[in-house]
Design a protein around this motif. Sequence first.
Motif, PDB file in Angstrom:
ATOM      1  N   SER A   1      -1.874  -5.033 -12.256  1.00 28.55           N
ATOM      2  CA  SER A   1      -0.685  -5.807 -12.616  1.00 28.55           C
ATOM      3  C   SER A   1       0.111  -6.151 -11.358  1.00 28.55           C
ATOM      4  CB  SER A   1       0.184  -5.028 -13.594  1.00 28.55           C
ATOM      5  OG  SER A   1       0.658  -3.832 -12.992  1.00 28.55           O
ATOM      6  N   ALA A   2       1.066  -7.077 -11.479  1.00 27.33           N
ATOM      7  CA  ALA A   2       1.858  -7.524 -10.334  1.00 27.33           C
ATOM      8  C   ALA A   2       2.945  -6.498 -10.008  1.00 27.33           C
ATOM      9  CB  ALA A   2       2.469  -8.889 -10.632  1.00 27.33           C
ATOM     10  N   SER A   3       2.539  -5.354  -9.501  1.00 29.40           N
ATOM     11  CA  SER A   3       3.464  -4.235  -9.287  1.00 29.40           C
ATOM     12  C   SER A   3       3.450  -3.715  -7.850  1.00 29.40           C
ATOM     13  CB  SER A   3       3.106  -3.085 -10.244  1.00 29.40           C
ATOM     14  OG  SER A   3       1.735  -2.721 -10.123  1.00 29.40           O
ATOM     15  N   TYR A   4       2.895  -4.508  -6.923  1.00 30.66           N
ATOM     16  CA  TYR A   4       2.781  -4.101  -5.521  1.00 30.66           C
ATOM     17  C   TYR A   4       3.576  -5.061  -4.623  1.00 30.66           C
ATOM     18  CZ  TYR A   4      -1.408  -1.729  -7.391  1.00 30.66           C
ATOM     19  OH  TYR A   4      -2.301  -0.980  -8.134  1.00 30.66           O
ATOM     20  N   ASN A   5       4.360  -4.505  -3.695  1.00 30.91           N
ATOM     21  CA  ASN A   5       5.062  -5.281  -2.670  1.00 30.91           C
ATOM     22  C   ASN A   5       4.611  -4.792  -1.300  1.00 30.91           C
ATOM     23  OD1 ASN A   5       6.481  -6.273  -4.856  1.00 30.91           O
ATOM     24  ND2 ASN A   5       8.489  -5.534  -4.175  1.00 30.91           N
TER      25      ASN A   5
ATOM     26  N   LYS B   1       5.442   4.838  -5.584  1.00 27.73           N
ATOM     27  CA  LYS B   1       4.592   5.258  -4.479  1.00 27.73           C
ATOM     28  C   LYS B   1       4.751   4.330  -3.272  1.00 27.73           C
ATOM     29  CE  LYS B   1       3.259   8.514  -7.106  1.00 27.73           C
ATOM     30  NZ  LYS B   1       4.113   8.178  -8.242  1.00 27.73           N
ATOM     31  N   VAL B   2       4.841   4.934  -2.093  1.00 26.53           N
ATOM     32  CA  VAL B   2       5.083   4.208  -0.846  1.00 26.53           C
ATOM     33  C   VAL B   2       3.964   4.510   0.137  1.00 26.53           C
ATOM     34  CG1 VAL B   2       6.641   3.977   1.132  1.00 26.53           C
ATOM     35  CG2 VAL B   2       7.586   4.227  -1.162  1.00 26.53           C
ATOM     36  N   SER B   3       3.504   3.475   0.840  1.00 24.77           N
ATOM     37  CA  SER B   3       2.520   3.676   1.906  1.00 24.77           C
ATOM     38  C   SER B   3       3.039   3.058   3.196  1.00 24.77           C
ATOM     39  CB  SER B   3       1.164   3.055   1.539  1.00 24.77           C
ATOM     40  OG  SER B   3       1.224   1.639   1.595  1.00 24.77           O
ATOM     41  N   ARG B   4       2.548   3.584   4.328  1.00 25.92           N
ATOM     42  CA  ARG B   4       2.848   3.006   5.631  1.00 25.92           C
ATOM     43  C   ARG B   4       1.548   2.988   6.418  1.00 25.92           C
ATOM     44  NH1 ARG B   4       6.485   8.273   7.367  1.00 25.92           N
ATOM     45  NH2 ARG B   4       4.741   9.726   7.610  1.00 25.92           N
TER      46      ARG B   4
ATOM     47  N   SER C   1       4.401  -1.721   5.601  1.00 25.15           N
ATOM     48  CA  SER C   1       4.978  -0.831   4.593  1.00 25.15           C
ATOM     49  C   SER C   1       4.756  -1.465   3.233  1.00 25.15           C
ATOM     50  CB  SER C   1       6.476  -0.611   4.849  1.00 25.15           C
ATOM     51  OG  SER C   1       7.182  -1.843   4.827  1.00 25.15           O
ATOM     52  N   ALA C   2       4.457  -0.649   2.251  1.00 22.02           N
ATOM     53  CA  ALA C   2       4.132  -1.187   0.927  1.00 22.02           C
ATOM     54  C   ALA C   2       4.606  -0.228  -0.152  1.00 22.02           C
ATOM     55  CB  ALA C   2       2.633  -1.425   0.804  1.00 22.02           C
ATOM     56  N   THR C   3       4.813  -0.786  -1.336  1.00 27.21           N
ATOM     57  CA  THR C   3       5.290  -0.015  -2.480  1.00 27.21           C
ATOM     58  C   THR C   3       4.494  -0.381  -3.722  1.00 27.21           C
ATOM     59  OG1 THR C   3       7.540  -0.016  -1.581  1.00 27.21           O
ATOM     60  CG2 THR C   3       7.293   0.567  -3.893  1.00 27.21           C
ATOM     61  N   TRP C   4       4.120   0.634  -4.467  1.00 26.44           N
ATOM     62  CA  TRP C   4       3.580   0.441  -5.809  1.00 26.44           C
ATOM     63  C   TRP C   4       4.655   0.901  -6.780  1.00 26.44           C
ATOM     64  CZ3 TRP C   4       0.288   4.297  -8.918  1.00 26.44           C
ATOM     65  CH2 TRP C   4      -0.167   3.700 -10.105  1.00 26.44           C
ATOM     66  N   PHE C   5       5.159  -0.013  -7.597  1.00 34.27           N
ATOM     67  CA  PHE C   5       6.254   0.305  -8.493  1.00 34.27           C
ATOM     68  C   PHE C   5       5.707   0.950  -9.765  1.00 34.27           C
ATOM     69  CE2 PHE C   5       8.221  -2.735  -5.666  1.00 34.27           C
ATOM     70  CZ  PHE C   5       9.457  -2.148  -5.438  1.00 34.27           C
TER      71      PHE C   5
ATOM     72  N   GLN D   1       6.179 -11.647  11.441  1.00 30.06           N
ATOM     73  CA  GLN D   1       6.433 -10.754  10.313  1.00 30.06           C
ATOM     74  C   GLN D   1       6.191 -11.540   9.034  1.00 30.06           C
ATOM     75  OE1 GLN D   1       9.263 -10.870   7.984  1.00 30.06           O
ATOM     76  NE2 GLN D   1       9.743 -12.918   8.781  1.00 30.06           N
ATOM     77  N   GLY D   2       5.994 -10.814   7.957  1.00 32.58           N
ATOM     78  CA  GLY D   2       5.745 -11.467   6.686  1.00 32.58           C
ATOM     79  C   GLY D   2       5.708 -10.440   5.574  1.00 32.58           C
ATOM     80  N   GLY D   3       5.274 -10.866   4.422  1.00 34.77           N
ATOM     81  CA  GLY D   3       5.197  -9.975   3.280  1.00 34.77           C
ATOM     82  C   GLY D   3       5.151 -10.756   1.994  1.00 34.77           C
ATOM     83  N   ASP D   4       5.088 -10.038   0.899  1.00 31.23           N
ATOM     84  CA  ASP D   4       5.055 -10.689  -0.406  1.00 31.23           C
ATOM     85  C   ASP D   4       5.455  -9.698  -1.480  1.00 31.23           C
ATOM     86  OD1 ASP D   4       4.761 -12.830  -2.118  1.00 31.23           O
ATOM     87  OD2 ASP D   4       2.809 -13.386  -1.297  1.00 31.23           O
ATOM     88  N   LEU D   5       5.896 -10.246  -2.611  1.00 32.58           N
ATOM     89  CA  LEU D   5       6.352  -9.451  -3.744  1.00 32.58           C
ATOM     90  C   LEU D   5       5.433  -9.664  -4.933  1.00 32.58           C
ATOM     91  CD1 LEU D   5      10.159 -10.371  -3.579  1.00 32.58           C
ATOM     92  CD2 LEU D   5       9.021  -8.441  -2.466  1.00 32.58           C
ATOM     93  N   SER D   6       5.442  -8.695  -5.828  1.00 35.35           N
ATOM     94  CA  SER D   6       4.758  -8.807  -7.128  1.00 35.35           C
ATOM     95  C   SER D   6       3.302  -9.221  -6.973  1.00 35.35           C
ATOM     96  CB  SER D   6       5.509  -9.818  -8.016  1.00 35.35           C
ATOM     97  OG  SER D   6       6.841  -9.405  -8.221  1.00 35.35           O
ATOM     98  N   GLN D   7       2.597  -8.493  -6.131  1.00 31.05           N
ATOM     99  CA  GLN D   7       1.177  -8.733  -5.938  1.00 31.05           C
ATOM    100  C   GLN D   7       0.351  -7.851  -6.874  1.00 31.05           C
ATOM    101  OE1 GLN D   7      -0.008 -11.207  -3.436  1.00 31.05           O
ATOM    102  NE2 GLN D   7       2.089 -11.606  -4.107  1.00 31.05           N
ATOM    103  N   THR D   8      -0.906  -8.221  -7.071  1.00 29.18           N
ATOM    104  CA  THR D   8      -1.805  -7.423  -7.907  1.00 29.18           C
ATOM    105  C   THR D   8      -2.617  -6.435  -7.080  1.00 29.18           C
ATOM    106  OG1 THR D   8      -3.516  -9.130  -7.789  1.00 29.18           O
ATOM    107  CG2 THR D   8      -1.963  -9.248  -9.628  1.00 29.18           C
ATOM    108  N   PHE D   9      -2.254  -6.277  -5.821  1.00 34.30           N
ATOM    109  CA  PHE D   9      -2.915  -5.339  -4.919  1.00 34.30           C
ATOM    110  C   PHE D   9      -1.929  -4.953  -3.831  1.00 34.30           C
ATOM    111  CE2 PHE D   9      -4.068  -9.734  -3.945  1.00 34.30           C
ATOM    112  CZ  PHE D   9      -3.415  -9.891  -2.728  1.00 34.30           C
ATOM    113  N   LEU D  10      -2.218  -3.870  -3.161  1.00 31.38           N
ATOM    114  CA  LEU D  10      -1.422  -3.400  -2.038  1.00 31.38           C
ATOM    115  C   LEU D  10      -2.159  -3.762  -0.751  1.00 31.38           C
ATOM    116  CD1 LEU D  10       0.341   0.001  -1.790  1.00 31.38           C
ATOM    117  CD2 LEU D  10      -1.285  -0.607  -0.010  1.00 31.38           C
ATOM    118  N   VAL D  11      -1.455  -4.387   0.204  1.00 31.96           N
ATOM    119  CA  VAL D  11      -2.043  -4.702   1.509  1.00 31.96           C
ATOM    120  C   VAL D  11      -1.768  -3.527   2.445  1.00 31.96           C
ATOM    121  CG1 VAL D  11      -2.031  -6.264   3.488  1.00 31.96           C
ATOM    122  CG2 VAL D  11      -1.762  -7.176   1.166  1.00 31.96           C
ATOM    123  N   CYS D  12      -2.823  -2.963   3.022  1.00 35.88           N
ATOM    124  CA  CYS D  12      -2.634  -1.782   3.880  1.00 35.88           C
ATOM    125  C   CYS D  12      -3.351  -1.884   5.217  1.00 35.88           C
ATOM    126  CB  CYS D  12      -3.062  -0.519   3.139  1.00 35.88           C
ATOM    127  SG  CYS D  12      -4.721  -0.542   2.463  1.00 35.88           S
TER     128      CYS D  12
END
Length: 202
Positions: free
Chosen positions: A89-93, A147-150, A166-170, A106-117
């Motif tokens: 689901s779209a729960s990864y930023n 959940k948070v990753s770095r 940095s990324a978050t799974w909500f 720099q960049g990033g995105d919200l409400s993704q269906t995957f976590l970029v690491c």
Amino acid sequence: MAIRSLARSSLESPVVKYNSLLAGNAAYDPSQLELIQSSTLSGTATAVTFANLGDYASLYKHLQLRIVVRNSGNTGTGGLLARFNGVDSASYNYHVVRGVGASPGQGGDLSQTFLVCGWVPHGNSNGGAFSYNIIDILDWSSNSKNKVSRSFTGNQGYDSRVGMISATWFNTAPITQIALLAEGGNSYATGSHFALYGIRSQ
């Protein structure tokens, strides 16, 4: 301006003496970082999965992934993508700070269906160079925290980049499975290495 006199005793006392180079600091214990699972690909793969992680919930406070990887495609640098517990689901930023050659960005995105690491160079990059990725996943077994990753990631491939992500799974569910996916329909190349470590509580 007033002139102040410093007595030798004021410079020498109190003197704290240590019998160790740690100088009163806690010792680093390498045994706190322990290998849980690892895999080196003998062929190509579109995904690598670490499963049954709930078995380690009582042992480790944090997780760390160490990944040396490239993909088998012939163009571009793709993302190193992850999903937790099979959730798409779209729960990864995510947010990234990077240097590409001599250019910062720099960049990033919200409400993704995957976590970029991390990043994955293509198979023809500089004679097939691999990228190096270290990913910390904090409080992975908590049932009350998102959940948070770095990540620290870099390659000398297609565009020679280095960065921090940095990324978050909500989702507050404990992580029981980590799937690492190759972006854009590519496959991870033979020789790519994936290792999962547990970090014990202090």
